[in-house]
Design a protein around this motif. Structure first.
Motif, PDB file in Angstrom:
ATOM      1  N   LEU A  44      -5.330   5.467   2.561  1.00 18.05           N
ATOM      2  CA  LEU A  44      -5.791   6.820   2.841  1.00 18.05           C
ATOM      3  C   LEU A  44      -7.020   6.797   3.742  1.00 18.05           C
ATOM      4  CD1 LEU A  44      -5.445   8.471  -0.693  1.00 18.05           C
ATOM      5  CD2 LEU A  44      -3.839   8.520   1.212  1.00 18.05           C
ATOM      6  N   LEU A  81       1.004   4.106  -2.742  1.00 13.14           N
ATOM      7  CA  LEU A  81       0.716   5.473  -2.305  1.00 13.14           C
ATOM      8  C   LEU A  81       1.800   6.434  -2.783  1.00 13.14           C
ATOM      9  CD1 LEU A  81      -1.069   7.347  -0.586  1.00 13.14           C
ATOM     10  CD2 LEU A  81       0.363   6.754   1.373  1.00 13.14           C
ATOM     11  N   CYS A 109      -4.860   2.768  -4.146  1.00  9.70           N
ATOM     12  CA  CYS A 109      -4.219   3.042  -2.858  1.00  9.70           C
ATOM     13  C   CYS A 109      -5.192   3.657  -1.863  1.00  9.70           C
ATOM     14  CB  CYS A 109      -3.018   3.957  -3.041  1.00  9.70           C
ATOM     15  SG  CYS A 109      -3.406   5.491  -3.885  1.00  9.70           S
ATOM     16  N   GLN A 123      -8.304  12.804  -0.283  1.00  6.75           N
ATOM     17  CA  GLN A 123      -7.256  12.881  -1.299  1.00  6.75           C
ATOM     18  C   GLN A 123      -6.677  14.286  -1.443  1.00  6.75           C
ATOM     19  OE1 GLN A 123      -6.033  10.201  -2.910  1.00  6.75           O
ATOM     20  NE2 GLN A 123      -4.467  11.580  -3.672  1.00  6.75           N
ATOM     21  N   GLU A 175       1.190   7.046  -6.442  1.00  5.59           N
ATOM     22  CA  GLU A 175       0.010   7.899  -6.644  1.00  5.59           C
ATOM     23  C   GLU A 175       0.340   9.350  -6.311  1.00  5.59           C
ATOM     24  OE1 GLU A 175      -4.051   9.129  -7.136  1.00  5.59           O
ATOM     25  OE2 GLU A 175      -2.854   7.445  -7.871  1.00  5.59           O
ATOM     26  N   THR A 176       0.963   9.566  -5.165  1.00  4.65           N
ATOM     27  CA  THR A 176       1.294  10.931  -4.749  1.00  4.65           C
ATOM     28  C   THR A 176       2.341  11.548  -5.666  1.00  4.65           C
ATOM     29  OG1 THR A 176       0.893  10.236  -2.465  1.00  4.65           O
ATOM     30  CG2 THR A 176       1.970  12.360  -2.786  1.00  4.65           C
ATOM     31  N   TRP A 185      -4.562  15.196   1.532  1.00  2.00           N
ATOM     32  CA  TRP A 185      -3.303  14.447   1.495  1.00  2.00           C
ATOM     33  C   TRP A 185      -2.290  15.144   0.589  1.00  2.00           C
ATOM     34  CZ3 TRP A 185      -0.378  10.853   3.586  1.00  2.00           C
ATOM     35  CH2 TRP A 185       0.663  10.325   2.826  1.00  2.00           C
ATOM     36  N   ASP A 209       0.828  -1.206   0.000  1.00  7.69           N
ATOM     37  CA  ASP A 209       0.000   0.000   0.000  1.00  7.69           C
ATOM     38  C   ASP A 209       0.862   1.257   0.000  1.00  7.69           C
ATOM     39  OD1 ASP A 209      -2.371  -1.362  -0.055  1.00  7.69           O
ATOM     40  OD2 ASP A 209      -2.723  -1.265   2.105  1.00  7.69           O
ATOM     41  N   TYR A 210       1.959   1.219   0.759  1.00 10.35           N
ATOM     42  CA  TYR A 210       2.822   2.396   0.830  1.00 10.35           C
ATOM     43  C   TYR A 210       3.478   2.669  -0.524  1.00 10.35           C
ATOM     44  CZ  TYR A 210       6.600   5.558   2.049  1.00 10.35           C
ATOM     45  OH  TYR A 210       7.462   6.623   2.094  1.00 10.35           O
TER      46      TYR A 210
END
Length: 308
Positions: free
Chosen positions: A272, A248, A268, A279, A251-252, A282, A244-245
């Motif tokens: 969150l 993430l 992901c 989102q 995605e970020t 974040w 997941d990290y």
């Protein structure tokens, strides 16, 4: 007015801290100095190795790191319980890997000489062990032994003297899981934001590159704090899922650099949702880690500071 260091680090509030060290004036830590053309890239690996070595000696874990051209980022976890559980011999053994200690502590570690120590001498050794034990979970000592080492190396290479760092280091307390995740992502994505890499797996001298490399072999880096996903059979680790990290981070990273190519997974949302970050919030929180927060970071602070 700046706050004293001891008031910025409170282990009763959180064991997680974001530490940043920046070079003074135009001093170059790593990379190519555009003015002189001198290449300092060889220092990157030295700095990374030094930080990881210190983490193996101290009761301090590295959650994330990034070595940039004129500054370093570290997300640290202080394990006071581990330090307090160490035997006297273990404390001295670890500290002697960094410093010589005292004549008495060296005699104490020599089994042939230990029995010859008098009672006052043993009391002196016990007092030293108490001091060394506290230092082994002290972020200030960790950063001191990292930055002093780098400064001496740089000044020797540059044939100069004087200050290399603009100050000791900047410290931010990470008060909840959302702050920890945001700060780790912020640190791991530093090379991408600086235009030094296109993807996390190609970000030079970052923790995420180490994690991706290990993940390909279904393992985790031994020298970094592992992800345990709240596993009950693992005593210590980051309370998230490694997959997941990494999703993430991708995605970020795509949100921060929309012009970069590549198919970045979008699944992901669970991570969150688990930490309670919308989102948009974040994205703002990761983007403004240093500019919008001073000494502490938390979701509550984000709610007040980051207006969407």
């Amino acid at each position: 007015m700046p706050r004293p260091r001891k008031s910025l680090i409170c282990l009763d509030s959180t064991p997680y801290y974001h530490c940043v060290s920046r070079c003074v004036r135009r001093a170059y830590l790593c990379g190519v100095d555009e003015l002189t053309g001198k290449n300092y890239n060889h220092r990157r690996q030295v700095i990374e190795n030094r930080a990881l070595k210190l983490a193996s000696i101290f009761a301090i874990d590295i959650c994330a790191f990034a070595v940039m051209s004129n500054h370093t980022h570290l997300v640290l976890h202080v394990d006071k319980t581990k330090a307090c559980a160490m035997s006297s011999d273990e404390v001295l053994k670890r500290w002697h890997m960094l410093h010589k200690g005292t004549v008495l502590t060296r005699r104490y570690m020599d089994k042939k000489q230990r029995n010859s120590l008098s009672e006052p001498e043993l009391l002196s050794v016990i007092a030293s062990i108490k001091v060394y034990r506290q230092r082994l979970y002290d972020i200030s000592w960790f950063m001191r032994l990292l930055n002093e080492y780098i400064a001496r190396m740089a000044n020797k290479e540059d044939a100069c003297t004087g200050r290399f760092w603009e100050g000791r280091f900047k410290s931010q307390a990470l008060l909840d899981e959302g702050a920890l995740l945001a700060c780790m992502a912020y640190v791991d994505l530093n090379p991408i934001r600086a235009g030094k890499a296109d993807t996390p797996e190609h970000s030079p001298h970052t923790s995420v590159k180490r994690r991706v490399r290990a993940a390909k072999n279904n393992t985790q880096p031994k020298k970094l704090m592992p992800f345990v996903n709240n596993s009950t059979h693992v005593r210590k680790g980051l309370p998230f899922d490694l997959k997941d990290y990494l999703l993430l981070i991708d995605e970020t990273g795509r949100q921060l650099r929309a012009d970069k190519p590549g198919a970045i997974p979008l699944d992901c949302e669970p991570i969150l949702t688990r930490v309670g970050l919308a989102q948009a919030k974040w994205s703002l929180m990761v983007t403004n880690i240093e500019t919008q927060f001073s000494t502490c970071i938390s979701l509550a602070h984000a709610e007040r500071k980051l207006v969407i």
